[in-house]
Enzyme design. Sequence first.
Site, short mmCIF file in Angstrom:
data_model
loop_
_atom_site.label_atom_id
_atom_site.label_comp_id
_atom_site.label_asym_id
_atom_site.label_seq_id
_atom_site.Cartn_x
_atom_site.Cartn_y
_atom_site.Cartn_z
N CYS A 199 70.48 62.49 -18.11
CA CYS A 199 71.69 62.61 -17.28
C CYS A 199 72.07 61.29 -16.59
CB CYS A 199 71.51 63.71 -16.25
SG CYS A 199 69.84 63.87 -15.60
N HIS A 240 74.55 63.40 -9.51
CA HIS A 240 73.73 62.19 -9.42
C HIS A 240 74.67 61.04 -9.06
CE1 HIS A 240 70.52 64.48 -11.02
NE2 HIS A 240 70.30 63.86 -12.17
O1 L14 Z 1 65.28 63.59 -19.30
O2 L14 Z 1 67.12 64.79 -12.39
O3 L14 Z 1 66.90 65.02 -19.38
O4 L14 Z 1 65.12 65.58 -12.87
C1 L14 Z 1 66.85 65.67 -16.86
C2 L14 Z 1 66.73 65.93 -15.40
C3 L14 Z 1 65.10 63.87 -16.63
C4 L14 Z 1 65.05 64.14 -15.14
C5 L14 Z 1 65.95 64.51 -18.80
C6 L14 Z 1 66.19 65.05 -13.19
C7 L14 Z 1 65.60 65.04 -17.44
C8 L14 Z 1 66.35 64.68 -14.64
#
Ligand code: L14
Length: 345
Positions: free
Chosen positions: A131, A251
Amino acid sequence: MPSDPLNVAVMGATGAVGGVMLQILEERDFPIASLKLLASSRSAGKTIAFKGEPHAVEELTEDSFEGIDLVLSSAGGSISKRFLPAAVKAGAVCIDNTSAFRMDDQVPLVVPEVNPHAAFNHKGIVANPNCSTIQMVAALKPLHDAARVKRVVVSTFQGVSGAGTQASEEAKEQIREALDGKEPSLRGKFVRPIAFNCIPQISHSVGSNPFGLDGYTDEETKMTRETVKIMEDENVKVTATTVRVPVLVGHSESINVETEKPLTAEQARELLERAPGVTVMDDPAKNRYPTAIDAAGRDDVFVGRIREDASADNCLNMWVVADNLRKGAALNAVQIAELLFTGSK
Ligand code: L14
Ligand code: 25A
């Protein structure tokens, strides 16, 4: 070339990303002939409404994929590793949201606004990037095409929904406890309190040292490696610090980008204004810049606070925000499916 309706399976349909996947398939009227909702035995028998019709959740097994054309998977890396080979064998195209296959040479890693052509080289699996990487490359690509990106220094501020539904529940619970004057209790999804705090550790690895030998978490390493693969340019160097913050959805990223050729803030703003899937929200004098709350529930990657960095040549700073469950996961996956099956993005 609109395709015939597809037989679609969603793996992890009861999770944070799976739920948004169903919403997006519905919103975009994706051509579906049949829909299979797969999750663990914990959820088997629950029903979820799709387009007003109840659908029963089934337990995922290797026999779940007979007759399925498209699998959208978001049930964690180990589940993808275990079950996607069976889905490919059954003839399905799998779009995988986990990190299981992203760096596999045989598997394209795709953001439709950045490298759509790569999707067509798949051998049954297309990986959806991390993401934090997706929203960053969406903002970097137009700058790269105009001025060649050399180096990126990024710090992230990541919402708890990225760690799944249970993590969101734990964060809310901790905040409730803290407001009640209690010590926030750690229930397993965070290694330190997330209530009223920032944690510079986002790691899904369960090994003995979540920071790896070089001191970076896997989330940070993913941003470095995935960016090179998606931008198809190993000269793009990325160093990242990824931080969990007590935000539910969205995010945010502070990005410092160094380019080969000079770019003014105004030129960067114009390039980003024309970029697909990007909305520039940049009028600081009027308090106009994106925040996670602005981006939540929206499809675009939002960019603001674009400014020149006087401390170095050819450097800009910007602030990039997106809904981690939509563009960061479910929407990007459905866009890849549209690219492959319906000829649109
Ligand atoms: O690799 O904000 O797709 O915890 C997706 C969620 C990595 C961490 C990935 C999170 C995860 C991310
Ligand atoms: O394994 P990883 O890589 O570390 O992945 C971590 C988590 O990140 C989420 C997802 O969490 C994943 O489990 N995730 C994955 N990709 C993501 C992305 N791109 C992402 N998050 C953001 N961006 P999640 O909780 O949102 O969704 C998990 C889904 O996977 C299903 N699942 C889990 N194990 C499975 C399985 N499906 C098939 N076989 C398995 N063995 C999961 O279904 C969900 O759909 P479920 O039935 O297990 O969970 C439904 C409800 O049950 C609660 N629950 C979850 N785990 C437990 C639990 N209850 C009790 N004990 C548990 N251990 C949840 O609250 C959920 O509501």
